[in-house]
Scaffold this active site. Structure first.
Site, short mmCIF file in Angstrom:
data_model
loop_
_atom_site.label_atom_id
_atom_site.label_comp_id
_atom_site.label_asym_id
_atom_site.label_seq_id
_atom_site.Cartn_x
_atom_site.Cartn_y
_atom_site.Cartn_z
CG ASP A 51 -5.62 19.09 -32.72
OD1 ASP A 51 -5.78 18.86 -30.92
OD2 ASP A 51 -5.00 19.83 -32.54
CG HIS A 79 -2.63 20.09 -29.06
ND1 HIS A 79 -3.99 20.04 -29.79
CD2 HIS A 79 -2.10 20.38 -28.30
CE1 HIS A 79 -4.02 19.80 -28.40
NE2 HIS A 79 -3.17 20.46 -27.24
CE1 TYR A 118 -8.03 19.31 -25.55
CE2 TYR A 118 -6.82 19.77 -23.35
CZ TYR A 118 -6.64 19.73 -24.60
OH TYR A 118 -5.81 19.91 -25.84
C1 LIG Z 1 2.27 23.75 -22.73
C2 LIG Z 1 1.41 23.69 -24.03
C3 LIG Z 1 -0.25 23.47 -23.25
C4 LIG Z 1 -1.11 23.13 -24.48
N1 LIG Z 1 -2.40 23.14 -23.81
C5 LIG Z 1 -3.32 23.35 -24.72
C6 LIG Z 1 -4.60 23.31 -24.39
O1 LIG Z 1 -4.86 22.04 -23.43
N2 LIG Z 1 -5.82 22.43 -25.53
C7 LIG Z 1 -5.35 23.08 -26.12
O2 LIG Z 1 -6.38 23.48 -27.66
N3 LIG Z 1 -4.26 23.54 -26.97
C8 LIG Z 1 -2.92 23.78 -26.20
N4 LIG Z 1 -1.89 23.73 -26.85
C9 LIG Z 1 -1.24 23.99 -28.40
C10 LIG Z 1 -1.85 25.20 -28.13
O3 LIG Z 1 -3.25 26.10 -28.17
C11 LIG Z 1 -1.22 25.85 -29.92
O4 LIG Z 1 -1.78 25.36 -30.74
C12 LIG Z 1 0.46 26.09 -29.97
O5 LIG Z 1 0.69 26.05 -28.35
C13 LIG Z 1 1.10 27.19 -30.88
O6 LIG Z 1 2.21 26.61 -31.08
P1 LIG Z 1 3.73 27.28 -30.56
O7 LIG Z 1 3.21 27.23 -28.88
O8 LIG Z 1 4.68 27.46 -31.26
O9 LIG Z 1 2.90 28.64 -30.48
C14 LIG Z 1 -0.84 23.52 -25.65
C15 LIG Z 1 0.48 24.09 -26.36
C16 LIG Z 1 0.95 24.24 -25.50
C17 LIG Z 1 3.04 24.15 -25.50
#
Ligand SMILES: Cc1cc2nc3c(=O)[nH]c(=O)nc-3n(C[C@H](O)[C@H](O)[C@H](O)COP(=O)(O)O)c2cc1C
Length: 505
Positions: free
Chosen positions: A265, A357, A237
């Site tokens: 995003d 995301h 980030y």
């Molecule tokens: C609890 C949680 C925290 C996340 N934190 C971040 C983050 O800090 N940075 C980021 O780029 N994506 C974050 N994501 C998005 C994930 O990298 C990813 O795009 C997403 O979880 C994929 O979908 P899925 O959970 O259905 O496999 C987060 C997702 C979840 C569920």
């Protein structure tokens, strides 16, 4: 005050207001008065008290020392003078602990959905809300999985599939499967070892972990927990203060991180109402009533509390700066249309993650798998490039729950897919062993489905094996066929032991 003199708990207790707010974290006293704006109102709840318990799951251990100027580090607290923060074990918590002790044996977990079914029952409400939540009406969150249902297979037969090999390379680094553990923040909300569960399981299974900027463990802890030859990526980030970002990036490169995934995003975090509601009811309303900005700020929640530093001003021009400060391959995470993927390619980046995301940002953003199809089509038409492609790699995440989902993405040109929540649910329910089990399930499913598709290696998994004619059809729902549906016997998730005894099945 920074003389090293012990500060009595009594003195700390007097600084319990917005005007003067001291907190204790891991035996040290900090003056956080100037940091109460924005997402830090929860801190007021711990003003004058020991905040360690609340602090730990949502901050890396070094966050307070790096972010607070030295003059605000007041010194160690005098032991035994601090009034213990009474941790009341509520009836709900007692019930939760009973459910934890009734988790089914890992052998009974058959698929990734099972982890979610168990996690939902054994996690704290706060952790469940943060992990499971998504933006607005959570339509994109559900679409992410549903989109895979619009792709069907065209398997080929009479291929010798005695041996199948689904190992591959991500940015030139070996992976036992075309799957990586994507970045998800706040691992300690679900388990005391947080992200380390993922690091340790990843090395055992030869897969790559993407470390989140907002991990609960510190970046160095996570890198230290890796084996010497273990490959890790970093999700970034971008901070409004570019010198902080520069330090993070260059430190990551020094520590051997092999790819920098810049999240694009999230100029502002989406409205994740499950998470917001949870935090709001947790707070003592009297502690947050005067925000100085028009009354109680309901827009809290773990997500917003930790993300105010992210720069909404990040733009394409900034990418040249990233190239100038690091030699790591740069990948944009959160690309949602072919035009942006092409722009990343033209700028000489190493790839993109087609992702929304996990449905946590813009609701009604399309699924990564749908975007993959249009990206591949347009790269062919406009640049004559086909995928998979070593020079510019396409990654996809969101809603992947079965190896069939993984193979659909590979068939359509992805190098690998990222999986997020299932691993969180796995370690929240079973720690590292849970993550290992999840990876074993995916490996076994991949092996079986490669055989059933008639593919010996991932090179054989091409677009001829899938029918995507419906991928962009966003049909409105039609009324359900209740008579038929009621006769259909639903498959069951794994259950808690005590509940299973009462079950008719
Ligand atoms: C609890 C949680 C925290 C996340 N934190 C971040 C983050 O800090 N940075 C980021 O780029 N994506 C974050 N994501 C998005 C994930 O990298 C990813 O795009 C997403 O979880 C994929 O979908 P899925 O959970 O259905 O496999 C987060 C997702 C979840 C569920």
């Amino acid at each position: 005050m920074t003389s090293g003199k012990l500060i009595s708990g009594k003195e700390v207790a007097q600084h319990n207001s917005r005007e003067s707010c001291w907190i204790i974290v891991h035996g040290k006293v900090y003056d956080v008065t100037e940091f109460l704006d924005g997402g830090s109102k929860i801190v007021l709840k711990y003003a004058g008290k020991d905040a360690t318990q609340e602090y730990d799951p949502i901050h890396p251990p070094d966050a307070i020392t790096t972010n607070l100027p030295p003059q605000k580090h007041l010194g160690p607290v005098e032991p035994n003078t601090v009034e213990k923060v009474k941790i009341e074990i509520t009836d709900e918590e007692k019930e939760r602990q009973v459910r934890v002790s009734n988790r089914p044996h890992l052998d009974e977990i058959l698929n990734l959905h099972d982890f979610e079914a168990i996690a939902k029952q054994v996690m704290t409400d706060k952790a469940w809300a943060y992990y499971s939540s998504a933006a607005d009406d959570e339509i994109t969150n559900r679409e992410n999985h549903a989109a895979y249902h619009r792709i069907w297979f065209r398997p080929q037969v009479l291929v010798d599939v005695t041996k199948v090999d689904f190992s591959t390379k991500l940015l030139g680094h070996k992976s036992s499967m075309p799957i990586y553990i994507t970045a998800t923040a706040l691992g300690k909300l679900g388990h005391p070892d947080g992200e380390l569960n993922l690091t340790r399981a990843a090395t055992k299974h030869g897969v790559i972990q993407m470390i989140p900027t907002l991990a609960s463990c510190s970046f160095d802890e996570i890198v230290d927990a890796a084996q010497p030859d273990q490959v890790q990526f970093l999700q970034l980030y971008v901070n409004k203060d570019r010198s902080i970002t520069k330090n993070i990036v260059q430190h990551a490169e020094e520590r051997g991180i092999k790819g920098l995934f810049i999240t694009v995003d999230a100029p502002q975090l989406g409205r994740r109402e499950k998470d917001m509601r949870m935090k709001f009811t947790d707070d003592d309303p009297s502690a947050v009533k005067d925000t100085g900005s028009g009354g109680i700020d309901r827009s809290q929640g773990a997500a917003r509390a930790i993300s105010s530093f992210i720069d909404p001003g990040l733009k394409w021009d900034d990418l040249e700066w990233f190239k100038s400060i690091t030699k790591m391959p740069l990948i944009l995470k959160g690309i949602q249309r072919w035009e942006d993927a092409l722009r990343a390619y033209d700028l000489g980046l190493a790839g993109v993650v087609l992702s929304n995301h996990g449905g946590r940002q813009l609701d009604f953003a399309r699924s990564g798998i749908e975007v993959l199809v249009e990206v591949v089509t347009n790269f062919k038409a406009k640049r004559g490039i086909s995928f998979p492609n070593e020079k510019f790699q396409l990654f996809v995440d969101g809603g992947v729950r079965r190896a069939t989902d993984v193979l659909k993405a590979i068939a359509l040109g992805a190098t690998a897919v990222g999986i997020g929540r299932p691993f969180l649910y796995a370690f929240s329910s079973y720690g590292q062993e849970g993550v290992e089990k999840a990876l074993t399930i995916l490996r076994d499913e991949l092996e079986m489905n490669m055989r059933l598709l008639g593919a010996q290696t991932l090179k054989d998994v091409g677009p001829d094996l899938v029918d995507t004619s419906n991928i962009s059809a966003h049909l409105a729902t039609i009324p359900a066929d209740r008579l038929y549906d009621n006769n259909y016997e639903s498959m069951r998730h794994a259950k808690l032991r005590a509940l299973k005894d009462q079950s008719k099945l």
